[in-house]
Design an enzyme around this catalytic site. Structure first.
Site, short mmCIF file in Angstrom:
data_model
loop_
_atom_site.label_atom_id
_atom_site.label_comp_id
_atom_site.label_asym_id
_atom_site.label_seq_id
_atom_site.Cartn_x
_atom_site.Cartn_y
_atom_site.Cartn_z
N ASP A 1 -50.89 -2.32 9.50
CA ASP A 1 -49.79 -2.99 10.21
C ASP A 1 -50.26 -3.62 11.52
OD1 ASP A 1 -47.03 -3.76 10.50
OD2 ASP A 1 -47.05 -2.43 12.22
N ASP B 1 -39.54 -0.78 13.91
CA ASP B 1 -40.75 -1.49 14.36
C ASP B 1 -40.83 -1.46 15.90
OD1 ASP B 1 -43.09 -2.90 14.49
OD2 ASP B 1 -42.24 -4.82 13.86
N ASN C 1 -52.38 0.85 14.43
CA ASN C 1 -53.04 -0.21 15.20
C ASN C 1 -53.20 0.16 16.67
OD1 ASN C 1 -50.25 -0.50 15.68
ND2 ASN C 1 -50.35 -2.72 15.87
#
Ligand code: NCD
Ligand code: ZN
Length: 428
Positions: free
Chosen positions: A152, A308, A94
């Site tokens: 994602d 993450d 992303n």
């Protein structure tokens, strides 16, 4: 001339024992592992009894390059990874542009070769621009070196598109890595939907927004035979669904973040509601959800820890809570946080935690890493299990400052990280 690591204690991932060990590294490989190795003729580092662990793998990292270099770059993100003991990270697509073409996969590999401090394995997008409208050329992404596909940051809303992506991914033996979020249920939410969001009058994201999508994708994975990997699991139902899928023998795997294992939605209640450093997606949920995630990690339902790592600029995180971007940085503190909070408190054994950072992600994604043995790539990290240090942004290698763990005193910091035989971090 090689590099000899003297007087370390190698963690046995089967028994949990720490055994006095020297390691000789030659080029990018482990040449010898023995109780005593003659150091003459080699560069030597005295480890003074510190723990030798396989280099960590993190399958969920936002390196932000290309396009968002103010948040992070491959150079700063991988330096942060090395400081955190990581030798392999998988980066999310992303970015701007979205990593949705073979050329952009190549760009990640080329930039890492020049500027990286760890191995970087890129994911390619499922849909072009992560817009959810048109599938990417999944075969071409794989041929260029994508290790999985994911949109994602957003969920793939169209079930038929996800079904088709899984059919193709299954035929290519490529993992489908899902950010599970039903946008209709999540709407404009900025934190977990529950008692705290109601008390604060903030729009919530229900756990269901995650679990309904996981349920859908488990069904699609069973039909198509795809390997489904569930990102940043955060909700009790989600954990039960993954457990069920595994009990059916499906190729379904999952990751959990340190923050979902350690925090509850009360962090937003206890602090100023405007502090967007507490804002992350999926949101931090209830104690029941936290316990479910921890149980899932302990019983093997959840295969691995992933950070993450999602850096944002300080300006972005100073925006009002509702409009600030979601995300925490995590690479530099993930292992010491969980070592301190879970191992030192007796909730998980050290070697079981280390597996969640090493051999488990390596096996799930078929990456030839995670084991210290003669002939293997020399990826390892030396950890000081004794010294306690405070989390301070001044020491961060990441450009991000956005973590709810600032000021926390934790143990288990890496003091030396080696990636492919090269020292990528040295601290004290
Ligand atoms: N986790 C987050 O809160 N944010 C991630 C996106 C994501 O991983 O979903 C980001 O890219 O900032
Ligand atoms: Zn995500």
């Amino acid at each position: 001339m090689g590099l000899v690591l003297k007087n370390g204690r190698l963690l046995n991932l089967e028994t949990g024992e720490l055994q006095a060990t020297d390691i000789l590294i030659a080029g990018d490989r482990i040449e010898a592992v023995a109780e005593q190795i003659e150091a003459s003729g080699h560069e030597a580092i005295d480890l003074q009894g510190k723990a030798i662990l396989p280099g960590f793998l993190d399958m969920h990292v936002h390196l932000r390059q290309p396009g968002f270099e103010a948040k992070e770059t491959i150079e700063t993100g991988t330096a942060a990874a090395a400081r955190g003991g990581f030798t392999t990270v998988a980066c999310m697509p992303n970015t701007r542009p979205v990593i949705d073409s073979p050329e952009l996969i190549g760009y990640i590999y080329e930039t890492t070769a020049k500027e990286g401090s760890c191995t970087v394995l890129p994911y390619g997008a499922i849909t072009k621009g992560e817009l959810g409208e048109e599938l990417t050329d999944i075969a071409a992404l794989k041929a260029a070196g994508a290790i999985g596909i994911t949109d994602d940051g957003v969920g793939v809303q169209s079930s038929s598109m996800m079904r088709e992506a899984m059919r193709i991914a299954a035929s290519l033996d490529l993992p489908v890595v899902i950010h599970s979020e039903d946008e209709d249920l999540a709407k404009d939410g900025c934190m977990n939907e529950g008692v705290v969001s109601k008390r604060l009058g903030l729009p919530g994201i229900p756990g269901l927004a995650e679990s309904v999508m996981i349920a859908r994708d488990i069904l699609l994975a069973e039909e198509t035979g795809a390997h489904l990997h569930v990102c940043h699991i955060s909700d009790a139902w989600s954990v039960d669904l993954v457990r069920y899928a595994k009990s059916r023998g499906l190729k379904v795997t999952a990751e959990v973040t340190p923050h979902h294992l350690l925090l509850t939605e009360e962090i937003i209640d206890r602090t100023d509601a405007q502090d967007a450093n507490m804002k992350v997606n999926p949101p931090i949920r209830t104690e029941k959800d936290r316990q479910a995630c921890l149980r899932g990690l302990l019983d093997g339902t959840i295969d691995m820890v992933a950070t993450d790592h999602a850096p944002h600029t300080e300006e972005e995180k100073k925006r009002p809570f509702q409009t600030a971007p979601f995300g925490f940085v995590g690479l530099e503190i993930a292992f010491p946080l969980l070592y301190t909070e879970l191992v030192e408190t007796g909730q998980i054994a050290l070697h079981e935690l280390v597996k969640k950072f090493t051999i488990n992600p390596a096996n799930v994604f078929k990456i030839d890493r995670g084991v210290i043995a003669v002939g293997n790539v020399a990826d390892l990290t030396i950890v000081d299990l004794e010294a306690e240090r405070t989390v301070t942004v001044e020491e961060f290698k990441t450009k991000g400052r956005n973590t709810p763990f600032l000021g926390k005193k934790i143990k288990g910091w890496s003091v030396l990280t080696i990636n492919q035989g090269r020292i990528t971090y040295r601290g004290n």
